[in-house]
Design a protein around this motif. Structure first.
Motif, PDB file in Angstrom:
ATOM      1  N   SER A 473      27.420  20.267  50.696  1.00 39.10           N
ATOM      2  CA  SER A 473      27.860  21.554  51.248  1.00 39.10           C
ATOM      3  C   SER A 473      26.827  22.619  50.917  1.00 39.10           C
ATOM      4  O   SER A 473      26.149  22.533  49.890  1.00 39.10           O
ATOM      5  CB  SER A 473      29.219  21.964  50.654  1.00 39.10           C
ATOM      6  N   PRO A 474      26.709  23.643  51.750  1.00 40.55           N
ATOM      7  CA  PRO A 474      25.757  24.721  51.455  1.00 40.55           C
ATOM      8  C   PRO A 474      26.343  25.718  50.461  1.00 40.55           C
ATOM      9  O   PRO A 474      27.554  25.748  50.218  1.00 40.55           O
ATOM     10  CB  PRO A 474      25.554  25.378  52.827  1.00 40.55           C
ATOM     11  N   GLY A 475      25.476  26.551  49.914  1.00 44.80           N
ATOM     12  CA  GLY A 475      25.922  27.682  49.117  1.00 44.80           C
ATOM     13  C   GLY A 475      26.139  27.370  47.650  1.00 44.80           C
ATOM     14  O   GLY A 475      25.796  26.305  47.146  1.00 44.80           O
ATOM     15  N   PHE A 476      26.731  28.325  46.968  1.00 43.39           N
ATOM     16  CA  PHE A 476      27.079  28.260  45.557  1.00 43.39           C
ATOM     17  C   PHE A 476      28.137  29.325  45.334  1.00 43.39           C
ATOM     18  O   PHE A 476      28.270  30.265  46.134  1.00 43.39           O
ATOM     19  CB  PHE A 476      25.857  28.496  44.659  1.00 43.39           C
ATOM     20  N   PRO A 477      28.933  29.240  44.263  1.00 47.66           N
ATOM     21  CA  PRO A 477      30.024  30.202  44.099  1.00 47.66           C
ATOM     22  C   PRO A 477      29.528  31.600  43.726  1.00 47.66           C
ATOM     23  O   PRO A 477      28.561  31.752  42.985  1.00 47.66           O
ATOM     24  CB  PRO A 477      30.850  29.598  42.955  1.00 47.66           C
ATOM     25  N   GLU A 478      30.223  32.588  44.258  1.00 49.01           N
ATOM     26  CA  GLU A 478      30.001  33.989  43.891  1.00 49.01           C
ATOM     27  C   GLU A 478      31.314  34.496  43.299  1.00 49.01           C
ATOM     28  O   GLU A 478      32.314  34.620  44.004  1.00 49.01           O
ATOM     29  CB  GLU A 478      29.582  34.799  45.114  1.00 49.01           C
ATOM     30  N   TYR A 479      31.294  34.750  41.986  1.00 46.36           N
ATOM     31  CA  TYR A 479      32.516  35.046  41.253  1.00 46.36           C
ATOM     32  C   TYR A 479      32.640  36.536  40.950  1.00 46.36           C
ATOM     33  O   TYR A 479      31.669  37.188  40.553  1.00 46.36           O
ATOM     34  CB  TYR A 479      32.545  34.295  39.916  1.00 46.36           C
ATOM     35  N   LEU A 480      33.861  37.042  41.112  1.00 50.04           N
ATOM     36  CA  LEU A 480      34.248  38.357  40.604  1.00 50.04           C
ATOM     37  C   LEU A 480      35.290  38.094  39.523  1.00 50.04           C
ATOM     38  O   LEU A 480      36.378  37.568  39.806  1.00 50.04           O
ATOM     39  CB  LEU A 480      34.822  39.221  41.728  1.00 50.04           C
ATOM     40  N   VAL A 481      34.955  38.418  38.283  1.00 51.48           N
ATOM     41  CA  VAL A 481      35.806  38.103  37.136  1.00 51.48           C
ATOM     42  C   VAL A 481      36.232  39.389  36.457  1.00 51.48           C
ATOM     43  O   VAL A 481      35.404  40.284  36.221  1.00 51.48           O
ATOM     44  CB  VAL A 481      35.050  37.207  36.125  1.00 51.48           C
ATOM     45  N   SER A 482      37.513  39.514  36.154  1.00 51.55           N
ATOM     46  CA  SER A 482      38.002  40.693  35.425  1.00 51.55           C
ATOM     47  C   SER A 482      38.855  40.240  34.244  1.00 51.55           C
ATOM     48  O   SER A 482      39.568  39.238  34.319  1.00 51.55           O
ATOM     49  CB  SER A 482      38.821  41.605  36.345  1.00 51.55           C
ATOM     50  N   TYR A 483      38.753  41.002  33.143  1.00 49.93           N
ATOM     51  CA  TYR A 483      39.471  40.670  31.914  1.00 49.93           C
ATOM     52  C   TYR A 483      40.394  41.831  31.536  1.00 49.93           C
ATOM     53  O   TYR A 483      40.003  43.002  31.630  1.00 49.93           O
ATOM     54  CB  TYR A 483      38.494  40.428  30.767  1.00 49.93           C
ATOM     55  N   THR A 484      41.619  41.495  31.141  1.00 46.73           N
ATOM     56  CA  THR A 484      42.548  42.499  30.599  1.00 46.73           C
ATOM     57  C   THR A 484      43.277  41.902  29.398  1.00 46.73           C
ATOM     58  O   THR A 484      43.463  40.687  29.302  1.00 46.73           O
ATOM     59  CB  THR A 484      43.580  42.947  31.646  1.00 46.73           C
ATOM     60  N   TRP A 485      43.692  42.794  28.482  1.00 49.29           N
ATOM     61  CA  TRP A 485      44.458  42.390  27.293  1.00 49.29           C
ATOM     62  C   TRP A 485      45.836  43.042  27.369  1.00 49.29           C
ATOM     63  O   TRP A 485      45.957  44.272  27.483  1.00 49.29           O
ATOM     64  CB  TRP A 485      43.744  42.800  26.019  1.00 49.29           C
ATOM     65  N   ASN A 486      46.869  42.215  27.345  1.00 41.81           N
ATOM     66  CA  ASN A 486      48.250  42.696  27.332  1.00 41.81           C
ATOM     67  C   ASN A 486      48.686  42.782  25.879  1.00 41.81           C
ATOM     68  O   ASN A 486      49.055  41.773  25.255  1.00 41.81           O
ATOM     69  CB  ASN A 486      49.140  41.729  28.117  1.00 41.81           C
ATOM     70  N   SER A 487      48.655  44.018  25.316  1.00 41.73           N
ATOM     71  CA  SER A 487      48.941  44.193  23.886  1.00 41.73           C
ATOM     72  C   SER A 487      50.411  43.970  23.558  1.00 41.73           C
ATOM     73  O   SER A 487      50.747  43.613  22.426  1.00 41.73           O
ATOM     74  CB  SER A 487      48.518  45.601  23.437  1.00 41.73           C
ATOM     75  N   GLU A 488      51.299  44.170  24.521  1.00 41.30           N
ATOM     76  CA  GLU A 488      52.728  43.975  24.257  1.00 41.30           C
ATOM     77  C   GLU A 488      53.053  42.507  24.012  1.00 41.30           C
ATOM     78  O   GLU A 488      53.868  42.166  23.144  1.00 41.30           O
ATOM     79  CB  GLU A 488      53.555  44.508  25.433  1.00 41.30           C
ATOM     80  N   ASN A 489      52.407  41.626  24.781  1.00 39.15           N
ATOM     81  CA  ASN A 489      52.725  40.199  24.683  1.00 39.15           C
ATOM     82  C   ASN A 489      51.587  39.380  24.056  1.00 39.15           C
ATOM     83  O   ASN A 489      51.674  38.153  24.004  1.00 39.15           O
ATOM     84  CB  ASN A 489      53.038  39.647  26.074  1.00 39.15           C
TER      85      ASN A 489
END
Length: 865
Positions: A473-489
Motif C-alpha cells: 500500500s502507498p503512504g505512511f501514517p500521519e498522526y495527531l496525538v493529544s494527551y489529557t490527565w483526568n485528576s478526579e479519576n
C-alpha cells in the motif's frame, strides 16, 4: 546501487517548516499523487525457456575511438522441454558472426535482441555453446572517461554499469535479474592500465605488443547486470581480512584518501557476517572509483564501482564520511548479489536491505543515538519524492523503465519498514528471521513473499497484514496525538487520530505502538496499543500524574506526528529523557511554546546536550521560535568549537530574519556572512548560504552571489546557495543559475541551479531555454532535475520540446521526469483552457444579465408610466 546520493554524498533535505506543516502536502506539479501516469504499463518477471550456466566474455578496448571488439560464449541449457533457438538481448552492436557448438548460425537481428537458431533440438540436460563476435561504440553499458577542460589531471579510464538492464549494450546476454550464471571476463587494454573485474584474477597478465590481457573468473553465479570491469591508470591499495583479499582502487596519488574512505571495510565485513549469519561469500572484495559515475556506487559482484566524489580530504572529513556509501554497497554483496530480486518490482529486497544494513552498521559503529537520528533525518522522514511528486506501494510493477523504481520508496522508505518490522518482532526474532532468509535463499532469486515467509517461520507471527499495509500500500501514517490527565479519576488519556487513514489508498495502520509514561519517582510504565479506528482513545489508570508520555519512543514506526501535550512535558523530555530521539522530538514540540523558559532550555541543549543531533535540532527550534532571546542565544554559540553546533546555529539564524529589531538582525546577517566566508566546515558554510536567502537585505545577496565560485565536497555550498536563492525569489540569481547549470563542474550544484530556475525563473525565457538545453548535459542527475524544473516552470509551450527530448533520452529516471512534466504541463493547459471557457461563459452570462436587468428596468418604467 546507491542512487540516494543525498545521504551518501552529504545532502540532506531540510525538514518541513513548522509542526503544522507536517500535514500539508507540497505538490508543485498539481497532479494526482499517484505514481501511475496515463498509459503506464504493467511489468512482470520475464519467462525464459533456457538458462545460462556459464558466460565467457572477452573485450578488446579501443580507447581513442571509444570502441570495443568483443566475443562472448554462453553455455545454454534448456528448461523443461527441448528448444531449437534462443533470443539474447543485444542492442546497438554490430554482430559479425554467431556459432552454435562451433557451427555457423543464421542469426537474425531483432529490435534490441538477436535470435539464434541451433539447427537441431537441444534437450534438457544437454548444453550448447553459443559464441557471438561483435563490435560497437556503446552509448550505454560501457563508459569512457579521461582528461577534460575542467579536469585536465584526470587519467584515462573506462568502466561498465549494467543496472538495471544496460549490459546488453556491450555484450549479448539475458539482461534481466532472474537468471544467474558463472562468468569469466577477459579484457585487453594498454599495458600501463590495470583491470578490476568480478571474482579472482586467473593469472598475472603478460605484456604483448604494448597491451595486456587480464582474465578474471567468478564462480558464484550472478545476474548479467552485476558483471563489470574498471580499467585505467590506477593505484591499488591491498590488504587482507579474515582470508578475504581487499582492494581499494583509486587514481594515482590518492592512497591517503582511499584509507580515509574505505578504512572501515574490515569492520563492516565482520558486522554483516554476524548480522546475516553468513561470512562474506566470496574470496575478494574490490572497491574502484571512477569519474562521472551515474550513481553513488554500484554493487557489482565482488567488485563495487564507486564515484570518485567519495574520496575526500581531511577538511571534508570534519562533516563528511564515505561510510554510508561503502556500507550500502558492501551489504549488497549479500542482498542484491548473493540474493537477487527476481523482478524489478521487488527491487526493495536489494536496495532497502542495503540501505537498512548501512543504518545497522551505524548503530553498531556509532551507537543507538546516531542510528535513531539517522533514521529520523529528512531524507528518511520526509520521503521527499512521496510528498512532492507521487506516492506508490514499495512493491510496484507499473513502470516504463526499471530505473523508475529506484526511488525513495525502494531505498529509504523500504529501510524504515524493515525497522518497523524489527520494532514489532524484537531484535532476537528479527535477526533470526534475517538469518533464516539468507540461509534459505542464498545464491538464488527472490520475491517479497520469500522474505515474508522466512520472517514468519522465525517468528510464528502471521505478517500478511503488516506486508499489505507497509509493502503493498502507498503512504505512511500521519498522526495527531493529544494527551489529557483526568485528576478526579487519576486517568491518563491519549487520543490518537490517523488523519490520512483510508485516503488515497493509505490504510489504517494497526502495527502496535509503544507508549512510555515517566513518573516523579523515576519509574516508567510501558504500554503497547493498536489503532482500531481512524480515531482511537486509550485510557490508563495511574496513582499519580505522569511527568511525561512518549509515543513510539524508539521511532520504530515510519510516520508524521503532531503531539499535543503540555509544555512542561516537553521541557522534562528535553532535559531528562535518556533517548536522544525523544529529546529531538522535544525540540520540535517546544517550537509551539515561544516562552522564555523554553528558549533557555533549548539554549542549554544547543550547547550541552551529549548528542550532536539534539544540538542541531535545538538550534533549528530556536530559529523557528524567532524571538530576541532565541536570536541572542544562537549568536552566542556561533563560534562554538563543535562544527555541528555551528551548523545548528547557521540553520537557526534564518529565523532571525523575521525579527523586527534591526540591530539583532544585522548582527545575525553579519554572522552568517562570516560563516559563509570563513568557517572551516564546508557544511556550516553551506547552511549559512541557505539561511542568507531568508534575509532580504542587499548585502545578503551580495555575499551569496560572491560565494558562487566556492568549491566544496560534492558541491554542498553551491547546492544550498541555490536553495537560498529560491527562498529570496530574486530574479538576479537567474543568470547565475544558468551559468552553473550549463557550465558548472559538479552535478549537485548544477542540479540545484536547475531547481532554482524552475522555482524563480518563471518569467524568464532565458531560464526555460537553459533548462531545455540541459538535455545535452552528460550527467543524468542534472538532466533529471532540469526536466522536473521545466514542469515547475509551468509553460505549456515546452511540451513539444519535452516530447522530442523524451524520444532521444537514454536514461529511465530522466524519461520518468520528462513524462511527469509533460503530464503536468498538459494538465495545466487543460485547466487554463477550461478556465478560459468558464471565464467566457461567465462574461457571456454577465452581459446577458445586464441586458435582462436593463430590459426589466425599461419595462418597469413603462409600467409606472
Amino acid at each position: 546501487m546507491n542512487f540516494a546520493s543525498r545521504q551518501s554524498q552529504g545532502v540532506q533535505f531540510e525538514k518541513v517548516t513548522s509542526i503544522t506543516a507536517l500535514f500539508e502536502t507540497r505538490n508543485p506539479f498539481k497532479m494526482p499523487r499517484s505514481f501511475v501516469l496515463p498509459n503506464q504499463p504493467t511489468r512482470y518477471a520475464r519467462s525464459h525457456t533456457f538458462k545460462i550456466k556459464d558466460t565467457k566474455l572477452h573485450l578488446e578496448i579501443d580507447y581513442p575511438n571509444r570502441a570495443i571488439e568483443g566475443r562472448v560464449i554462453h553455455s545454454i541449457e534448456p528448461i523443461g522441454k527441448p528448444i531449437d533457438f534462443v533470443e539474447l538481448d543485444c542492442a546497438e552492436l554490430d554482430v559479425s558472426s554467431v556459432r552454435v557448438n562451433g557451427e555457423t548460425s543464421q542469426a537474425k537481428a531483432l529490435a534490441d535482441k538477436i535470435s539464434i537458431p541451433f539447427g537441431f533440438d537441444l534437450k534438457p540436460g544437454e548444453v550448447a555453446k553459443i559464441e557471438v563476435e561483435y563490435s560497437g561504440h556503446p552509448r550505454l553499458g560501457v563508459y569512457f572517461r579521461g582528461p577534460t577542460k575542467d579536469f585536465p589531471e584526470r587519467k584515462p579510464h573506462i568502466f561498465t554499469h549494467g543496472e538495471a538492464e544496460d549490459s546488453h549494450y556491450y555484450f549479448p546476454c539475458y539482461d534481466a535479474p532472474n537468471m544467474r550464471s558463472a562468468s569469466e571476463t577477459s579484457l585487453t587494454v594498454p599495458s600501463n592500465w590495470i583491470v578490476i573485474s568480478n571474482g579472482e584474477l586467473v593469472e598475472q597478465p603478460k605484456e604483448e605488443f604494448g597491451k595486456k590481457t587480464w582474465r578474471y573468473r567468478q564462480t558464484v553465479p550472478h545476474a548479467a547486470y552485476l558483471l563489470s570491469f574498471v580499467a585505467g591508470e590506477y593505484e591499488i591499495i591491498e590488504e587482507e581480512h579474515d582470508g578475504i583479499k581487499l582492494e581499494y582502487v583509486v587514481p594515482p596519488g590518492k592512497a591517503e584518501e582511499a584509507k580515509r574512505s574505505f578504512g572501515k571495510t574490515p569492520k563492516m565485513l565482520d558486522f554483516f557476517a554476524k548480522a546475516t549469519g553468513h561470512k562474506y561469500p566470496y574470496p575478494k572484495y574490490a572497491q574502484a572509483t571512477v569519474s562521472e559515475f551515474m550513481a553513488g556506487g554500484m554493487e557489482n559482484i565482488t567488485a563495487t564501482t564507486l564515484t570518485e566524489r567519495t574520496l575526500h580530504d581531511a577538511r571534508s572529513h570534519i562533516d563528511f564520511t564515505s561510510d554510508n556509501l561503502v556500507a550500502h554497497e558492501l551489504a549488497h554483496q549479500w542482498f542484491g548479489d548473493w540474493i537477487t530480486c527476481k523482478d524489478w518490482a521487488h527491487a526493495w529486497l536489494n536496495e532497502a536491505f542495503a540501505t537498512y544494513f548501512n543504518c545497522l552498521f551505524r548503530e553498531f559503529d556509532l551507537g543507538v543515538d546516531d542510528f535513531q537520528y539517522f533514521m529520523h533525518t529528512p531524507t528518511f522522514e520526509n520521503y521527499q519524492e512521496e510528498l512532492d511528486r507521487y506516492q506508490r506501494a514499495i512493491v510496484c510493477n507499473r513502470y516504463w523503465d526499471p530505473d523508475e523504481i529506484f526511488d525513495f520508496h525502494t531505498y529509504e522508505k523500504g529501510a524504515t519498514v524493515l525497522n518497523a518490522l524489527r520494532g514489532m518482532l524484537g531484535d532476537d526474532v528479527f535477526f533470526s528471521g534475517i538469518r533464516n532468509y539468507v540461509s534459505k535463499h542464498r545464491n538464488s532469486v527472490v520475491e517479497t513473499f520469500d522474505f515474508r515467509e522466512a520472517m514468519e517461520e522465525a517468528s510464528g507471527v502471521d505478517l500478511e497484514q503488516f506486508f499489505d499495509d507497509w509493502i503493498y500500500s502507498p503512504g505512511f501514517p500521519e498522526y495527531l496525538v493529544s494527551y489529557t490527565w483526568n485528576s478526579e479519576n487519576d486517568l491518563a488519556e491519549l487520543k490518537v487520530e490517523q488523519i490520512n487513514a483510508e485516503k488515497d489508498d493509505v490504510p489504517l495502520y494497526k502495527t502496535p505502538i509503544k507508549l512510555c509514561f515517566a513518573f516523579e519517582d523515576g519509574s516508567k510504565a510501558s504500554k503497547r496499543v493498536s489503532m482500531s479506528d481512524r480515531s482511537t482513545s486509550f485510557v490508563f489508570s495511574f496513582k499519580k500524574s505522569p511527568l511525561n508520555v512518549n509515543f513510539d519512543p524508539k521511532n520504530w514506526i515510519p510516520k508524521k506526528i503532531k503531539f499535543q501535550k503540555p509544555k512542561e512535558m516537553f521541557l522534562y523530555q528535553l532535559k531528562n529523557d535518556d533517548n536522544s530521539m525523544e529529546r529531538v522530538r522535544a525540540c520540535e514540540g517546544l517550537i509551539d511554546f515561544p516562552t522564555s523558559d523554553v528558549v533557555r532550555a533549548l539554549g542549554e541543549a544547543l550547547q550541552e546536550d551529549k548528542f550532536w543531533g539534539v544540538r542541531v535540532e535545538a538550534g533549528r527550534a530556536l530559529g523557528k521560535i524567532a524571538t530576541m532571546e532565541s536570536g541572542e542565544i544562537l549568536l552566542s554559540c556561533a563560534t562554538n568549537k563543535d562544527p555541528k553546533v555551528r551548523r545548528g546555529v547557521a540553520i537557526g539564524l534564518r529565523g532571525t530574519a523575521k525579527i523586527e529589531d534591526e540591530r539583532l538582525r544585522e548582527r545575525a546577517l553579519s554572522t552568517l556572512i562570516s560563516m559563509l566566508e570563513n568557517d572551516e566546515s564546508y557544511f556550516v558554510r553551506a547552511y549559512a548560504a541557505w539561511s542568507l536567502g531568508f534575509y532580504k537585505e542587499e548585502r545578503a545577496f551580495t555575499a551569496m552571489s560572491g560565494a558562487i565560485n566556492q568549491e566544496s565536497i560534492n558541491d554542498v555550498i553551491r547546492y544550498r546557495l541555490f536553495l537560498g536563492f529560491i527562498e529570496r525569489k530574486d530574479l538576479r540569481a537567474v543568470p547565475l543559475a544558468i551559468d552553473v547549470l550549463l557550465h558548472g563542474k559538479w552535478h549537485l550544484g548544477r542540479a540545484g541551479a536547475a531547481d532554482c530556475l524552475g522555482g524563480i525563473g518563471k518569467n524568464s525565457p532565458e531560464a526555460l531555454k537553459a533548462l531545455l538545453e540541459a538535455r545535452s548535459i552528460p550527467d543524468h542527475y542534472v538532466r533529471k532535475e532540469s526536466a522536473l524544473a521545466i514542469g515547475k516552470y509551468g509553460d505549456p509551450s515546452a511540451v513539444s520540446e519535452l516530447k522530442s527530448w523524451l524520444n532521444q533520452e537514454t536514461t529511465g529516471n530522466v524519461r520518468r521526469a520528462i513524462r511527469e512534466s509533460i503530464y503536468s504541463l498538459e494538465n495545466n493547459l487543460e485547466e487554463q483552457e477550461r478556465s478560459a471557457i468558464i471565464t467566457g461563459e461567465l462574461e457571456k452570462l454577465r452581459n446577458e444579465t445586464a441586458k435582462l436587468v436593463a430590459k426589466l428596468a425599461e419595462n418597469q418604467t413603462r409600467s409606472n408610466a
